[in-house]
Design a protein around this motif. Sequence first.
Motif, PDB file in Angstrom:
ATOM      1  N   ASP A   1     -10.580   5.385 -13.281  1.00 34.51           N
ATOM      2  CA  ASP A   1     -10.475   6.028 -14.587  1.00 34.51           C
ATOM      3  C   ASP A   1     -11.501   7.147 -14.767  1.00 34.51           C
ATOM      4  O   ASP A   1     -11.715   7.627 -15.870  1.00 34.51           O
ATOM      5  CB  ASP A   1     -10.600   4.991 -15.714  1.00 34.51           C
ATOM      6  N   GLY A   2     -12.142   7.540 -13.682  1.00 33.37           N
ATOM      7  CA  GLY A   2     -13.072   8.666 -13.779  1.00 33.37           C
ATOM      8  C   GLY A   2     -14.500   8.256 -14.071  1.00 33.37           C
ATOM      9  O   GLY A   2     -15.396   9.086 -14.129  1.00 33.37           O
ATOM     10  N   ASP A   3     -14.724   6.978 -14.255  1.00 30.56           N
ATOM     11  CA  ASP A   3     -16.076   6.478 -14.508  1.00 30.56           C
ATOM     12  C   ASP A   3     -16.667   5.987 -13.191  1.00 30.56           C
ATOM     13  O   ASP A   3     -16.117   6.237 -12.114  1.00 30.56           O
ATOM     14  CB  ASP A   3     -16.002   5.365 -15.569  1.00 30.56           C
TER      15      ASP A   3
ATOM     16  N   ARG B   1     -23.257  -1.302 -19.870  1.00 28.89           N
ATOM     17  CA  ARG B   1     -22.220  -0.365 -20.318  1.00 28.89           C
ATOM     18  C   ARG B   1     -20.853  -1.042 -20.258  1.00 28.89           C
ATOM     19  O   ARG B   1     -19.949  -0.730 -21.012  1.00 28.89           O
ATOM     20  CB  ARG B   1     -22.157   0.842 -19.376  1.00 28.89           C
ATOM     21  N   PHE B   2     -20.700  -1.933 -19.292  1.00 30.00           N
ATOM     22  CA  PHE B   2     -19.419  -2.614 -19.110  1.00 30.00           C
ATOM     23  C   PHE B   2     -19.417  -3.964 -19.817  1.00 30.00           C
ATOM     24  O   PHE B   2     -18.433  -4.338 -20.441  1.00 30.00           O
ATOM     25  CB  PHE B   2     -19.121  -2.784 -17.616  1.00 30.00           C
TER      26      PHE B   2
ATOM     27  N   GLU C   1     -17.553 -10.926 -15.729  1.00 23.06           N
ATOM     28  CA  GLU C   1     -16.235 -10.648 -16.273  1.00 23.06           C
ATOM     29  C   GLU C   1     -15.747  -9.238 -15.925  1.00 23.06           C
ATOM     30  O   GLU C   1     -14.582  -8.928 -16.109  1.00 23.06           O
ATOM     31  CB  GLU C   1     -16.263 -10.828 -17.799  1.00 23.06           C
TER      32      GLU C   1
ATOM     33  N   MET D   1     -13.442  -6.786 -20.759  1.00 22.09           N
ATOM     34  CA  MET D   1     -13.742  -5.785 -21.781  1.00 22.09           C
ATOM     35  C   MET D   1     -13.458  -4.395 -21.204  1.00 22.09           C
ATOM     36  O   MET D   1     -13.953  -4.034 -20.142  1.00 22.09           O
ATOM     37  CB  MET D   1     -15.224  -5.901 -22.146  1.00 22.09           C
TER      38      MET D   1
ATOM     39  N   MET E   1     -13.366  -0.237 -22.004  1.00 23.87           N
ATOM     40  CA  MET E   1     -13.720   0.848 -22.920  1.00 23.87           C
ATOM     41  C   MET E   1     -13.188   2.100 -22.270  1.00 23.87           C
ATOM     42  O   MET E   1     -13.035   2.161 -21.048  1.00 23.87           O
ATOM     43  CB  MET E   1     -15.239   0.965 -23.012  1.00 23.87           C
TER      44      MET E   1
ATOM     45  N   ALA F   1     -13.207   5.820 -20.719  1.00 28.13           N
ATOM     46  CA  ALA F   1     -14.232   6.413 -19.872  1.00 28.13           C
ATOM     47  C   ALA F   1     -15.189   7.311 -20.648  1.00 28.13           C
ATOM     48  O   ALA F   1     -16.375   7.348 -20.347  1.00 28.13           O
ATOM     49  CB  ALA F   1     -13.562   7.191 -18.747  1.00 28.13           C
TER      50      ALA F   1
ATOM     51  N   LEU G   1     -17.826   5.235 -22.252  1.00 29.78           N
ATOM     52  CA  LEU G   1     -18.753   4.729 -21.246  1.00 29.78           C
ATOM     53  C   LEU G   1     -19.721   5.834 -20.830  1.00 29.78           C
ATOM     54  O   LEU G   1     -20.903   5.611 -20.652  1.00 29.78           O
ATOM     55  CB  LEU G   1     -17.975   4.210 -20.043  1.00 29.78           C
TER      56      LEU G   1
END
Lengths: 541, 520, 406
Positions: A94-96, A113-114, A193, C1, C3, C5, C8
């Motif tokens: 997703d680009g992250d 962050r996650f 998770e 979870m 979110m 990008a 983030l």
Amino acid sequence: MRLKTYDAIIVGGGHNGLVTACYLQKAGLDVLVVEKNDWVGGAAVSRSLTPGFLYSNCSYVCSLFRPEIMRDLELPKHGLQVLPYEGGAVLTRDGDYLANYREHYPHQREIARFSKKDAEAYDRYARDVTRQCRFIQPLLMRTAPDPFSFKPRDIQELLFLARKFGEMSAHDLAQTIRFWTMSISDFLDEYFETDVLKAFLAISGIIGTALGPKSPGTAYVLLHHYMGEVDGSVGAWGFARGGMGAISKALAASFQASGGTIRTGADVQQVLTRQGRACGVVLANGEEIRGKMVVSNADVKRTFLKLVAPSDLPDRFLNRVRNFKMRGSSGKVNIALDSLPDFPALPANSPCTKGDLHFTDSIERMERAYDDWKAERWSADPMIDLMIPTRIDPTMAPPGKHFMSCFTQYCPPKVEGRDWTDQDRDAFAESVISQIAAYSPGFRDRIIHMEVRTPRELEAEVGLTEGNIFQGELTFDQILFNRPVPGYAQYRSPIEGLYICGSSTHPGGGVMGAPGRNAAAEILRDLKLSPKEMSAAHDVL
Amino acid sequence: MTSCDAIVIGAGHNGLTAATLLAEAGRKVLALEASDFVGGGARTAEFAPGYRSSGLAHIVNRLDPDVARLLRLPAEVASGELLPTVVLSEGREPAVLRGAYGSAGIEGVTEAEARAFQSLKAKLLFQASILKRFLKRRPPEIGKMSGTDIKDFGLAGMSLISRGKEEARDFLRMVLMNVADVAEEYLADERLKALLAFDATLGVHLGPRSPTSLLGLYYRLTGEAGGLAGGQFIPKGGMGALGAAFADSAKRAGVTIRTNASVRRLLTANGKIAGIELLNGETIAGDLVVAAIHPKSVFLDLADPADIDTVFKKQIRNVRSEGNVAKLDLALSALPRFTGVSERDHRGRIVIARSARHVDEAFNPAKYGEFSPDPVMEITLPSLADPSLAPAGGAVLSALIQYAPYRLKMGWETGKPLFEQAVMAVLERHAPGIGALVVGKDLQTPRDIEARYNMPGGHWHHGELQVDQLLVNRPTDLASGYSTPIGGLYLASAGAHPGGGLSGLPGLLAARHILSGDRR
Amino acid sequence: MTMNASVLKALQTHIDQPIAETPFEPRFDALSRYPDWYVWAGYKAAHSLGDVEAEYTALRNAAGVFDVTPMNKYRITGADAERFLNYLTVRDVRKLAVDRVHYTCWCNDFGHVIDDGTLFRLGADDFRLCCQDKQYDWLTDAAFGFEVAIEEETHHVAGLALQGPTSCRILKNMGFIGVEQLKPFQIARYSLGEGTVTVSRTGFTGDLGYELWVENGLALPLWDQLFEAGALHGIRAVGYQALNQCRIEAAFIVPNADFMTASHVLRPDRARLPDEIGLDWLVDPDKPNFNGKRAILSAQAKGTAKHVLVGLEIEGNVPAEGAIIYHRQKREAGIVTAGIWSPTAKRNIALASLDRPFGTTVTEDLWAEIYALCEGRYHKLMKRVKIVPRPFLKLDRRTTTPPADF
């Protein structure tokens, strides 16, 4: 002229062969190392395949190499320098990305962050895995006991093991049993998770194995990659300055400095025996070299199925060797780049590219890559462990240019039942390049030269049967007293005077040197020489 | 508020076994069953008008002889005619194993292959016998080994070397191997390799190439029927008769069985069990409660979360217990014909698995919450032995199909008809025309099994039967010896040692532990 | 979870700013004469602002202000909040009234202490737990099955500890009417500008003192008004070194210094039961099951505790931190976990962890082996130690209500 008889001939100048050679030479033996290639190092080599660049052609990290050996053999004096990683990351679809920072607090905040819970669970995870590492570390530099020999030494070693278990609380012992038998995927599920975090951590459970992250036993493999250390910081990974060949070069220099002889370009075809005792080797050109003993650094299949006449070996032993599993599972693409590739997803100036980069952001993708391997295909969506050592070590490429090592899983020893072809090899390389290019615009244009290695190339060049980088899969049936085969896990063989010292033996693969050292210890024991140049394994306080 | 000496939750065969033994020891025992039938997975029920079949288990292959003896189960349900195993292969005649796992011969394979199989089987039986020693006793108490623990380890060690060092070495090498590699080392015939692969993995979330999968085969071979390891039979009157026999034993011993008695929660006082409360609000006092239901139900649904500590609670949550097997019952207007299978062998267990690879490829999608278009399965035609199960001329087919992941990505609502199509296509291939005979059917996915049998995850072992969930770790190390952190609360289901299958052993061992007065 | 990008990415500053700063950082930075920072739970925190002695003196003689923002703070709310916390911690939470605080600790299943901290009851179903270690993972695991919400407030609630004899006076100057009526461990709320300051009569010095809690946005106004109100009452910002001296005098323990928490230990024998670190008084055996209760009571019944925390008075004036304690100068009996020359008590004091029976039945003939490094040479001292009651310093003003008005 009378033929010279060496005290010991080491077949194969891989890092373990060289370690054994060094210790034996230091103990006063006259040792010859014979190596089929024109260079030594086996799978721990740095070669220059295009001007100005040094490649770590096969192995690419040196965290596992035992510091005791570095010290005993004075490897720093002979040029070995280990540089720790500074970061790492998984780039996600997703680009992250998920960065792996060495600094505790940024790393914790990165995971947060996650998932906030995962950020804290990571500390618990690190603690639990470190506990397991501490348990296993002392076993690396010991010969595995034979549970059925009833010799005092084996009983003593079994008691040592029993004591190690006895030191644990019942709860910890139960956890240890679970840890040893779980899949890395199930193990990580108990802590985390976040998919991408699990995917990042799972890599260490499968690298080099012929298993997927959902295979029981892969949690243990994690240890195999974590029990390395860089100057006492357990679990840290590092590069060797000058590439992995620097280790072999230092070993060779140490060996020669203590008076040992190395012959390269000397391909051993056969181990000579006389009256059931190894007495030398025959080279491809027919030349015979005499030795009072032969130590094979080749894998157990190559040693006993190719170099030794079957008539010299008991059937049961031969059968067990044939049943030894060493299916190759990985390939490697080494790339010379004319400039540093850009990964726009990563923050500017981040240390992420000074360590391992990955693009596999879920366990499922990793496991599916394994399913391809089980079906004897290279993975359509491979798991790549990508490094750019020149980000840390400037000696490996001209200024501004870079060397990139892409360790890739999975890659089968045969393709759907047939041998690899050049077309297959190119298609495999393309699967790697296209995955990287998807995250790094303009990547293809930066490529100056590329070396592609499938299990076929690994077998042909390094001599690893079926291209298995660990000289044998790391499963329960092939570790400790079962490695390589039950009854012969103490570096000896059914042939008197023939020893094995490669990664086929306990404690297994990785550029660790422990098999070579342990083999030397057993040989010296048989010669009733005290290994005074061999320091004891470091304490685990 | 009523009270009794012992409350057994769950009147499955393990609960009934424990209840019977406690009652015979003089306790006043009340067995509570949430559903309207007793016997749990061992039942026979109507699934289509005029057609009846076994509910979950459809073959008996590991009923423990001590359990049968102690419960005085009638011989006609505790034993029976040994069924052959018929391994189908497209385009080839099937391989048929007669007697107990081929003890009376193997047909359809070469003589050399039959010999190879027998020698492998002998080796596996020897190895299984070493493990079996630990299945018939409480798990060892690691950390503080008792005299019995040390004695049993010693005896296991002695029997290990009783056949020489080399056999012992083979044991330590093979014990955690995958079944496919072992089969490959010893056998050449794909059908036999397929059978081992299928039997080793039936009911667990492992493929034949997963390390440790050989353990499932050992487990199978520790079971016996008619005194023969690896034997299998269908009791007279079907599985329901066996369930009823367990209930009869309990009643004979004086156990009060209440059905439709669903427990809402466990009552405690000072950290010890004090009784239970039923869904209808009724409370029953008692300082001994034996939970013969899934451990997850016990601790996550019935126990007050404040009564169990956090590490333990997390361990229970982490017990992997998602089922992989679907059960299909077909009501057929006539007996189907499986190609190449003789008339009498239709009475046997018919296995559809072409090769170990076939089993493995059926497994692969299950890892991702998908099912294979080409599943593997075992089939029985119970109406052949017991014509009362179907109307005259009709037949019942019962199949256990693998792999049917509990957590299907597309959801079972969508997936069930598609899965059924896949299964019917396989059946049609091996028994042409079978589809046209179907007059009724019942496909239970793990979700259905979960709902019907109150089995979280729909897993008949009440928790994956894998190395990390065995012995001291079953269900977790903090409750592995039937005792639990809650004083007076004991576990007695398949989720406790030694695990599932119709053996009665968890019930037997739990009862023995309770009666020994050992409150560890 | 999941979110997206871009969200983030917006959170990615941490590699550029590895250390977080509390809202009070600009004030501390301005007052620091000789910057001496350390990292406390990821935050920049002051060891001292340049003069430890003066800072200590402020704490005992006037008022010291210490930034407690990095403490981990968890808000626990919901219908089961009391029942959950009663299960989580060893003390009886049912006895904790609204607007009261108590000191407590919590343990794992084996009775080993995970952390200690203060529990604030802000409402019937509303609590705040303050502690040293990160606990979100443990709290959420423990909360499985309970109807509670757990929210971490560490990064948006700022806290100051105002400690010392003039602290009450300063708060009165702030206009906090009736603050002198606050009893120890009591909570009151006062408005400050647009917001609220939560004041608790708590602290880590064993002295008269308060802790002040505000949303981050109110932090600097709070500081500025506090220092204005305290200008004539000796108010002074202090760092950890001065605070540490006070807490040793008060014999308060610090996790991972005086004992290792169960979540940090690698070596199983290093974890500690409450009884082994002097926290047995917190454990309420009569309340319903709480995490670790069975293990703690069983260890008490079987007498299996292996260690004991003691207060020591040591001959001479050389601080003994890290010293090994010997019995009869020969047999190793434990280790000093914290030790100072107490400026107020004028005694050489220390907290030590001893291996039972030393410290319980064997209390005589104990010695501390102190290595004092002076100008390139170790002075090896063997000093007699005496087990003494804790705290080492007992100040009436800690509990007197209303406090004396300075």
